[in-house]
Every structure is written in C-alpha cells, then in structure tokens.
Design a protein around this motif. Structure first.
Motif, mmCIF file in Angstrom:
data_model
loop_
_atom_site.group_PDB
_atom_site.id
_atom_site.type_symbol
_atom_site.label_atom_id
_atom_site.label_comp_id
_atom_site.label_asym_id
_atom_site.label_seq_id
_atom_site.Cartn_x
_atom_site.Cartn_y
_atom_site.Cartn_z
ATOM 1 N N GLU A 42 -47.586 -5.640 14.340
ATOM 2 C CA GLU A 42 -46.482 -5.094 13.562
ATOM 3 C C GLU A 42 -45.612 -4.175 14.415
ATOM 4 N N ILE A 43 -44.330 -4.148 14.098
ATOM 5 C CA ILE A 43 -43.391 -3.231 14.743
ATOM 6 C C ILE A 43 -42.659 -2.483 13.642
ATOM 7 N N GLU A 44 -42.581 -1.174 13.781
ATOM 8 C CA GLU A 44 -42.075 -0.330 12.700
ATOM 9 C C GLU A 44 -40.571 -0.118 12.792
ATOM 10 N N LEU A 45 -39.918 -0.234 11.650
ATOM 11 C CA LEU A 45 -38.495 0.067 11.513
ATOM 12 C C LEU A 45 -38.375 1.199 10.494
ATOM 13 N N ALA A 46 -38.044 2.387 10.976
ATOM 14 C CA ALA A 46 -37.957 3.548 10.093
ATOM 15 C C ALA A 46 -36.522 3.734 9.601
ATOM 16 N N HIS A 47 -36.386 4.286 8.403
ATOM 17 C CA HIS A 47 -35.048 4.474 7.824
ATOM 18 C C HIS A 47 -35.085 5.614 6.819
ATOM 19 N N GLY A 48 -33.894 6.110 6.499
ATOM 20 C CA GLY A 48 -33.764 7.128 5.467
ATOM 21 C C GLY A 48 -32.817 6.666 4.386
ATOM 22 N N LEU A 49 -32.792 5.374 4.110
ATOM 23 C CA LEU A 49 -31.854 4.797 3.149
ATOM 24 C C LEU A 49 -32.257 5.116 1.720
ATOM 25 N N ASP A 50 -31.272 5.043 0.821
ATOM 26 C CA ASP A 50 -31.585 5.207 -0.593
ATOM 27 C C ASP A 50 -32.253 3.937 -1.112
ATOM 28 N N GLU A 51 -32.589 3.942 -2.389
ATOM 29 C CA GLU A 51 -33.354 2.818 -2.954
ATOM 30 C C GLU A 51 -32.618 1.489 -2.824
ATOM 31 N N ALA A 52 -31.306 1.493 -3.091
ATOM 32 C CA ALA A 52 -30.524 0.251 -3.010
ATOM 33 C C ALA A 52 -30.440 -0.241 -1.570
ATOM 34 N N GLY A 53 -30.178 0.680 -0.652
ATOM 35 C CA GLY A 53 -30.082 0.307 0.764
ATOM 36 C C GLY A 53 -31.406 -0.188 1.305
ATOM 37 N N ALA A 54 -32.494 0.487 0.919
ATOM 38 C CA ALA A 54 -33.822 0.083 1.385
ATOM 39 C C ALA A 54 -34.186 -1.298 0.854
ATOM 40 N N SER A 55 -33.804 -1.579 -0.393
ATOM 41 C CA SER A 55 -34.092 -2.880 -0.984
ATOM 42 C C SER A 55 -33.338 -3.996 -0.258
ATOM 43 N N ALA A 56 -32.059 -3.730 0.075
ATOM 44 C CA ALA A 56 -31.265 -4.727 0.801
ATOM 45 C C ALA A 56 -31.842 -4.966 2.194
ATOM 46 N N LEU A 57 -32.264 -3.887 2.858
ATOM 47 C CA LEU A 57 -32.848 -4.023 4.193
ATOM 48 C C LEU A 57 -34.173 -4.771 4.128
ATOM 49 N N GLN A 58 -34.976 -4.508 3.083
ATOM 50 C CA GLN A 58 -36.259 -5.189 2.933
ATOM 51 C C GLN A 58 -36.064 -6.696 2.784
ATOM 52 N N THR A 59 -34.998 -7.095 2.083
ATOM 53 C CA THR A 59 -34.703 -8.525 1.931
ATOM 54 C C THR A 59 -34.448 -9.175 3.287
ATOM 55 N N LEU A 60 -33.666 -8.495 4.140
ATOM 56 C CA LEU A 60 -33.386 -9.021 5.478
ATOM 57 C C LEU A 60 -34.656 -9.097 6.318
ATOM 58 N N VAL A 61 -35.489 -8.069 6.211
ATOM 59 C CA VAL A 61 -36.741 -8.033 6.976
ATOM 60 C C VAL A 61 -37.670 -9.154 6.529
ATOM 61 N N ASP A 62 -37.768 -9.369 5.220
ATOM 62 C CA ASP A 62 -38.629 -10.445 4.694
ATOM 63 C C ASP A 62 -38.164 -11.813 5.188
ATOM 64 N N GLU A 63 -36.845 -12.018 5.200
ATOM 65 C CA GLU A 63 -36.305 -13.289 5.687
ATOM 66 C C GLU A 63 -36.628 -13.490 7.170
ATOM 67 N N PHE A 64 -36.518 -12.408 7.947
ATOM 68 C CA PHE A 64 -36.817 -12.507 9.375
ATOM 69 C C PHE A 64 -38.303 -12.802 9.595
ATOM 70 N N ASN A 65 -39.173 -12.088 8.889
ATOM 71 C CA ASN A 65 -40.613 -12.312 9.057
ATOM 72 C C ASN A 65 -41.014 -13.723 8.654
ATOM 73 N N ALA A 66 -40.392 -14.238 7.590
ATOM 74 C CA ALA A 66 -40.727 -15.583 7.111
ATOM 75 C C ALA A 66 -40.208 -16.669 8.053
ATOM 76 N N SER A 67 -39.184 -16.353 8.843
ATOM 77 C CA SER A 67 -38.604 -17.363 9.735
ATOM 78 C C SER A 67 -39.523 -17.720 10.896
ATOM 79 N N GLY A 68 -40.456 -16.823 11.227
ATOM 80 C CA GLY A 68 -41.365 -17.083 12.343
ATOM 81 C C GLY A 68 -40.715 -16.924 13.705
ATOM 82 N N LYS A 69 -39.513 -16.364 13.759
ATOM 83 C CA LYS A 69 -38.806 -16.216 15.040
ATOM 84 C C LYS A 69 -39.331 -15.038 15.859
ATOM 85 N N GLY A 70 -39.949 -14.087 15.195
ATOM 86 C CA GLY A 70 -40.399 -12.897 15.904
ATOM 87 C C GLY A 70 -41.867 -12.972 16.277
#
Length: 289
Positions: free
Chosen positions: A65-93
């Motif tokens: 695992e590699i950590e991505l830290a943030h101080g986003l609000d709930e909406a921003g964190a949710s949007a970022l989590q969606t991008l992270v989930d898509e990246f993890n599911a792609s198998g590119k990393g």
C-alpha cells in the motif's frame, strides 16, 4: 501467468512420482550376490530422486500500500476516493493507494499529499521534503509531457525550469449550467448551448424577450469573471510588485473588455448578481434564474 505456473506444477508432479516409485522397487529387489550383500541392499535406504517433488503453490502476497493523505471535506474526499478506487481496480499500479487524513506535525510525511493553502505553506517552509513530480516520472521511466505552465498557475507548482513539481488537482474550473426547458420555451435549441459570450448574449436576449426576468446569474463573480477569465487567456491576475509583494493586474485589455460586457448585461437586466459567494446557486436551481 497463472495457467503457466499451474501447468509447470502439474508436469513436476507427473514426472517426480513415477521416478520415486521405480527407485523404491529397485531397492527391494534381491541382489544376485551373497546373502550378506542382499541384506545390505535390502536395508539400504532408497536413493533420493533427482527430480524435485511438486512445490506447494506460494501463498498470494498482499499488494503493498502507498498512502495518500488529504485534508479534504466530505464531498472532496468522496470524489477522491472514487478516483482512487478506479485506479486500484485498473491493476495499473504496483501498489494499492489508500487514503488517510493529514497527520499532525513531526510525523514522517506520507508518500503523497493533497495540500490546501494552509497545509501547503507549512509543508513548503524550510528545506524541501518532497520529490518533484517530473523526477518521480523520470525515475519510473514513465512518459510525461513537458507542457508549458500557464502564467496564472501558482508558481509553487512549477520548478525553475517550468517543470511540474506537483499536480494542480486542487484548482477549480467553473461550470455553466443552463435550463433546457427554458431554452425550448423561447425557441432555443436545448441540445446546442451557447459556446461563446456573444452567443450567450443572443440567447439571454431571447430569454428576456420570452418573459424570463432573470436570464443569467453567476456565483462567485470575481473568481469566474476576473480570475478565471484571466487564466483562460493566459493573462496574469496579479504581478510581483518589488518587495511589497503582489499587485492586482486586472486592467488588461482582456479583463476590461469582459467586464465592460458584463456591465452592459447587468444594466440590461440580462445578468443578476446576488452576492460575492454562492448565493446565485439556489436562484438557478430554484428556477428563479
């Protein structure tokens, strides 16, 4: 890859077991010499097979695992989590990205951070504690286009040679919404929204003539109609002013022309301003504008 490993394992099993059986049979067979020799042969342990027995399949290893830290609000964190989930599911990393809240001072910095204005200032003070993005891409031998950095982009994003130190994911781009039903009622094509300020002006006139008292409104007028207009045209919003810091640079031709147009719209009641913040948003979503 899984099929190949399984086939190799299966072949090893087929080859090793018959050899072991043959070795055991040969040892048990009495020798043609004296009984002493026969006894010796009988008690002699079986010869080890030169072929390795089938190896047990290795347990699947967990993806690091590699950590991505943030101080986003709930909406921003949710949007970022969606991008992270898509990246993890792609198998590119080679590593799985996990989100974490920004920690306190004194801790070892995470591998990646999303910094807001306050956190960025604290992070950039003193000796550099980060690896610039262009160096990360070079070490990873990944293609990374060296694009020109627009003048209004914050200077900390680019190094002395104009190469990116970080991604500007915290910057925002305004979006214009329009009411398709209102367009249809006054004879405008709902599928062809205005793509220029002058085509928007013609549409606003038609909406006004069609009975709409508030054809157009804008949230955050300064950010959208001065700051963002400057960015789109690669014009500075502010300039360095010697040792005094920075001074606004909004009297350029681009800004003056646009603000003159907005002023004419305001006087013609095409444009309505309700405040400096997001006061216009409910006016549009509620149907008043």
């Amino acid at each position: 890859m899984l099929k190949k490993s399984f086939a190799a394992l299966l072949a090893a099993s087929v080859v090793s077991w018959p050899l072991a059986a043959a070795a055991a049979t040969e040892v048990k067979k009495p020798a043609a010499t004296s009984s002493k020799s026969a006894t010796k042969s009988a008690t002699k342990p079986a010869a080890k097979s030169t072929t390795k027995s089938a190896a047990k399949p290795a347990a699947p290893q967990e993806t690091p695992e590699i950590e991505l830290a943030h101080g986003l609000d709930e909406a921003g964190a949710s949007a970022l989590q969606t991008l992270v989930d898509e990246f993890n599911a792609s198998g590119k990393g080679k590593q799985k990205v996990v989100l974490a809240p920004l920690g306190g001072t004194g801790e070892k910095p995470p591998a990646m951070q999303v910094l807001d204005d306050e956190a960025r200032q604290l992070f950039l003070e003193g000796k550099p504690r980060y690896t610039p993005l262009h160096e990360v891409m070079t070490k990873a031998k990944e293609k990374f286009a060296a694009v020109p950095i627009p003048a209004p982009m914050p200077p900390y994003l680019a190094g002395t040679k104009g190469r990116l130190n970080a991604l500007p994911i915290g910057l925002t781009t305004p979006v214009m919404f329009y009411n398709k039903d209102a367009f249809a009622r006054v004879g405008l094509d709902p599928a062809a929204p205005p793509d220029h300020w002058f085509t928007l002006q013609a549409a606003l006139g038609q909406l006004r003539d069609g009975g709409y008292a508030c054809p157009y409104t804008s949230a955050r007028p300064t950010q959208i109609h001065v700051d963002n207009i400057s960015a789109w045209h690669n014009e500075p919003f502010a300039r360095k002013n010697g040792k005094k810091g920075e001074a606004l640079a909004i009297n350029g031709l681009v800004q003056v022309k646009h603000l003159a147009l907005m002023s004419s719209w305001y006087k013609s009641r095409y444009l309505h301003i309700f405040g400096r913040g997001d006061e216009a948003v409910p006016m549009f979503s509620g149907g008043q504008c």
